[in-house]
Write a protein that holds these residues in place. Structure first.
Motif, PDB file in Angstrom:
ATOM      1  N   LEU A   1     -46.881   3.121   7.771  1.00 32.28           N
ATOM      2  CA  LEU A   1     -46.968   4.154   8.798  1.00 32.28           C
ATOM      3  C   LEU A   1     -48.346   4.114   9.439  1.00 32.28           C
ATOM      4  CD1 LEU A   1     -45.404   7.077   6.708  1.00 32.28           C
ATOM      5  CD2 LEU A   1     -44.223   5.699   8.425  1.00 32.28           C
ATOM      6  N   THR A   2     -48.437   4.633  10.669  1.00 31.74           N
ATOM      7  CA  THR A   2     -49.688   4.745  11.402  1.00 31.74           C
ATOM      8  C   THR A   2     -49.830   6.169  11.915  1.00 31.74           C
ATOM      9  OG1 THR A   2     -49.624   2.418  12.079  1.00 31.74           O
ATOM     10  CG2 THR A   2     -51.053   3.881  13.338  1.00 31.74           C
ATOM     11  N   PHE A   3     -51.029   6.763  11.738  1.00 30.73           N
ATOM     12  CA  PHE A   3     -51.269   8.136  12.147  1.00 30.73           C
ATOM     13  C   PHE A   3     -52.531   8.225  12.979  1.00 30.73           C
ATOM     14  CE2 PHE A   3     -49.096   8.364   8.004  1.00 30.73           C
ATOM     15  CZ  PHE A   3     -47.941   9.002   8.410  1.00 30.73           C
ATOM     16  N   THR A   4     -52.555   9.193  13.871  1.00 32.61           N
ATOM     17  CA  THR A   4     -53.688   9.487  14.733  1.00 32.61           C
ATOM     18  C   THR A   4     -53.892  10.997  14.755  1.00 32.61           C
ATOM     19  OG1 THR A   4     -52.313   9.671  16.720  1.00 32.61           O
ATOM     20  CG2 THR A   4     -53.125   7.466  16.157  1.00 32.61           C
ATOM     21  N   PRO A   5     -54.978  11.490  15.361  1.00 28.66           N
ATOM     22  CA  PRO A   5     -55.150  12.945  15.451  1.00 28.66           C
ATOM     23  C   PRO A   5     -54.014  13.651  16.187  1.00 28.66           C
ATOM     24  CG  PRO A   5     -57.224  11.837  15.882  1.00 28.66           C
ATOM     25  CD  PRO A   5     -56.183  10.771  15.798  1.00 28.66           C
ATOM     26  N   ASP A   6     -53.305  12.950  17.049  1.00 25.43           N
ATOM     27  CA  ASP A   6     -52.178  13.558  17.761  1.00 25.43           C
ATOM     28  C   ASP A   6     -50.871  13.442  16.994  1.00 25.43           C
ATOM     29  OD1 ASP A   6     -53.812  14.219  19.941  1.00 25.43           O
ATOM     30  OD2 ASP A   6     -53.594  12.193  20.778  1.00 25.43           O
ATOM     31  N   ARG A   7     -50.877  12.718  15.886  1.00 28.38           N
ATOM     32  CA  ARG A   7     -49.677  12.547  15.083  1.00 28.38           C
ATOM     33  C   ARG A   7     -50.063  12.564  13.614  1.00 28.38           C
ATOM     34  NH1 ARG A   7     -45.777   7.210  14.679  1.00 28.38           N
ATOM     35  NH2 ARG A   7     -44.177   8.128  13.351  1.00 28.38           N
ATOM     36  N   LEU A   8     -50.116  13.766  13.057  1.00 26.58           N
ATOM     37  CA  LEU A   8     -50.560  13.917  11.682  1.00 26.58           C
ATOM     38  C   LEU A   8     -49.456  13.520  10.713  1.00 26.58           C
ATOM     39  CD1 LEU A   8     -52.511  17.290  11.783  1.00 26.58           C
ATOM     40  CD2 LEU A   8     -53.397  14.978  11.914  1.00 26.58           C
ATOM     41  N   PRO A   9     -49.835  13.042   9.523  1.00 28.80           N
ATOM     42  CA  PRO A   9     -48.819  12.670   8.532  1.00 28.80           C
ATOM     43  C   PRO A   9     -48.180  13.893   7.905  1.00 28.80           C
ATOM     44  CG  PRO A   9     -51.017  12.347   7.648  1.00 28.80           C
ATOM     45  CD  PRO A   9     -51.185  12.710   9.094  1.00 28.80           C
ATOM     46  N   VAL A  10     -46.950  13.739   7.459  1.00 30.62           N
ATOM     47  CA  VAL A  10     -46.235  14.753   6.692  1.00 30.62           C
ATOM     48  C   VAL A  10     -45.646  14.080   5.452  1.00 30.62           C
ATOM     49  CG1 VAL A  10     -45.645  16.235   8.635  1.00 30.62           C
ATOM     50  CG2 VAL A  10     -44.165  14.317   8.103  1.00 30.62           C
ATOM     51  N   PRO A  11     -45.626  14.782   4.311  1.00 28.89           N
ATOM     52  CA  PRO A  11     -46.207  16.100   4.070  1.00 28.89           C
ATOM     53  C   PRO A  11     -47.722  16.047   4.011  1.00 28.89           C
ATOM     54  CG  PRO A  11     -45.402  15.169   2.043  1.00 28.89           C
ATOM     55  CD  PRO A  11     -44.981  14.217   3.118  1.00 28.89           C
ATOM     56  N   PRO A  12     -48.421  17.200   4.219  1.00 32.02           N
ATOM     57  CA  PRO A  12     -49.884  17.175   4.248  1.00 32.02           C
ATOM     58  C   PRO A  12     -50.518  17.014   2.880  1.00 32.02           C
ATOM     59  CG  PRO A  12     -49.086  19.418   4.472  1.00 32.02           C
ATOM     60  CD  PRO A  12     -47.863  18.534   4.490  1.00 32.02           C
ATOM     61  N   ILE A  13     -49.729  17.129   1.795  1.00 30.96           N
ATOM     62  CA  ILE A  13     -50.246  16.975   0.434  1.00 30.96           C
ATOM     63  C   ILE A  13     -49.600  15.749  -0.184  1.00 30.96           C
ATOM     64  CG2 ILE A  13     -50.443  18.031  -1.841  1.00 30.96           C
ATOM     65  CD1 ILE A  13     -50.291  20.742  -0.512  1.00 30.96           C
ATOM     66  N   VAL A  14     -50.412  14.825  -0.672  1.00 36.58           N
ATOM     67  CA  VAL A  14     -49.913  13.585  -1.269  1.00 36.58           C
ATOM     68  C   VAL A  14     -50.086  13.675  -2.772  1.00 36.58           C
ATOM     69  CG1 VAL A  14     -50.197  11.092  -1.361  1.00 36.58           C
ATOM     70  CG2 VAL A  14     -50.467  12.282   0.810  1.00 36.58           C
ATOM     71  N   PRO A  15     -49.026  13.458  -3.573  1.00 34.13           N
ATOM     72  CA  PRO A  15     -49.156  13.514  -5.040  1.00 34.13           C
ATOM     73  C   PRO A  15     -50.193  12.521  -5.538  1.00 34.13           C
ATOM     74  CG  PRO A  15     -46.856  13.528  -4.388  1.00 34.13           C
ATOM     75  CD  PRO A  15     -47.640  13.248  -3.145  1.00 34.13           C
ATOM     76  N   PRO A  16     -50.836  12.812  -6.680  1.00 29.57           N
ATOM     77  CA  PRO A  16     -51.948  11.978  -7.141  1.00 29.57           C
ATOM     78  C   PRO A  16     -51.546  10.572  -7.541  1.00 29.57           C
ATOM     79  CG  PRO A  16     -51.378  13.637  -8.784  1.00 29.57           C
ATOM     80  CD  PRO A  16     -50.609  13.978  -7.543  1.00 29.57           C
ATOM     81  N   PHE A  17     -50.266  10.334  -7.862  1.00 29.56           N
ATOM     82  CA  PHE A  17     -49.867   9.004  -8.303  1.00 29.56           C
ATOM     83  C   PHE A  17     -49.474   8.096  -7.140  1.00 29.56           C
ATOM     84  CE2 PHE A  17     -46.422  12.060  -8.759  1.00 29.56           C
ATOM     85  CZ  PHE A  17     -45.504  11.548  -7.867  1.00 29.56           C
TER      86      PHE A  17
END
Length: 328
Positions: free
Chosen positions: A278-294
């Motif tokens: 995936l590719t993200f920019t300030p205009d397209r934020l990733p979801v979900p905003p919390i990534v599990p530690p593993f």
């Protein structure tokens, strides 16, 4: 109700009694095998993966996205189907497999054709929750009360989906306040052109997307994504400057960031566990905003405006400088 139960038992006895002995033995063997593993959870994951893979093969008039979206759908669908098979044949790894299948199911909504028009995503989430909650049937009487794993399995999809719903939206009042914190060392302007950072493996801890902010550069303010984490490990780290001065290339076999780590990026691309790119920019934020530690990312490439950390440890550090070519 008692009459209905009696009729069902009589009908079952009639069907089983009329079956050949070899078929009855096969049914008994299949029933015993099914009860020693999360069978229905694996079946739901296989069906969800098949549905997600089937969407790119549908007529063009019903597709939402093609190209990379179609390839991502095939990759995620295959991964979910393989996860279902793992639940069947390696039930002892059900927790790890179920959590990863849940993440892929939720990501399929953004990376594919709406998660197989939501149907495949829903099947994947349901199968993941069932697989996480499944426990081997104990011998003897069942203990009173509900097993704690089932409560956690029911809550886990809602926690991950809540991250989707509450993801910061650029420009919204609450997310702007959350991400408008002034970066530390704000008096030092960042390069006018952010340097490029590459790493073969990026493993963060406590990774969260704080939203969108601005950093001061030599050419004025620049819009950036704000990524915060407790620590991060980068393997085969490479940083190359792209401003008007001499080109600097900083490298390290391993780079560890610890403490209050904050990254300010104008672009970020990578592959989740080497599967979904995936590719993200300030205009397209990733979801979900919390990534599990593993969860880790591979083949990461980012344009880094600024980075702050309490401690940075590098192994095998190298630095090269060369003059940039000046025209023909």
């Amino acid at each position: 109700m008692n009459r209905l139960a009696v009729r069902r038992a009589a009908l079952r006895e009639l069907v089983v009694g009329s079956a050949p002995p070899w078929l009855a033995r096969r049914r008994a063997a299949l029933r015993g095998w099914r009860r020693t593993r999360p069978f229905w959870a694996g079946l739901l994951l296989i069906l969800g993966g098949a549905e997600i893979m089937a969407v790119p093969l549908a007529p063009l008039s019903v597709l939402v996205s093609l190209g990379v979206g179609g390839l991502a759908a095939i990759g995620i669908g295959l991964a979910l189907a393989v996860a279902g098979l793992f639940l069947w044949f390696t039930p002892q790894a059900r927790h790890y497999v179920s959590v990863n299948a849940l993440i892929l199911s939720v990501l399929s909504f953004a990376a594919t054709n709406l998660g197989g028009f939501v149907v495949g995503m829903a099947l994947g989430i349901g199968g993941s929750a069932m697989g996480f909650a499944w426990t081997p049937r104990p011998r003897g009487p069942l203990p009173p009360g509900r097993p704690p794993g089932r409560t956690l399995a029911v809550a886990l999809p809602f926690v991950l989906l809540a991250g989707l719903v509450t993801a910061p939206v650029p420009g919204s009042g609450e997310s702007s306040r959350a991400a408008s914190a002034t970066p530390r060392f704000a008096g030092v302007p960042a390069p006018s052109t952010p340097p490029t950072v590459t790493t073969t493996r990026f493993a963060p801890e406590g990774f969260t997307i704080a939203g969108v902010s601005e950093v001061l550069t030599a050419a004025g303010p620049r819009k950036v994504m704000v990524l915060r984490m407790r620590a991060a490990s980068l393997t085969d780290y490479r940083l190359t400057t792209r401003d008007n001065g001499p080109e600097l290339a900083l490298g390290a076999d391993r780079l560890d960031l610890t403490g209050d780590v904050t990254l300010y990026l104008t672009r970020f691309s990578g592959c989740l566990e080497g599967v979904v790119c995936l590719t993200f920019t300030p205009d397209r934020l990733p979801v979900p905003p919390i990534v599990p530690p593993f969860v880790y990312l591979t083949q990461v490439e980012a344009d880094q405006a600024l980075v702050t950390s309490d401690m940075i440890t590098a192994a095998g550090l190298t630095l090269h400088a060369r003059a940039r070519p000046t025209g023909p």
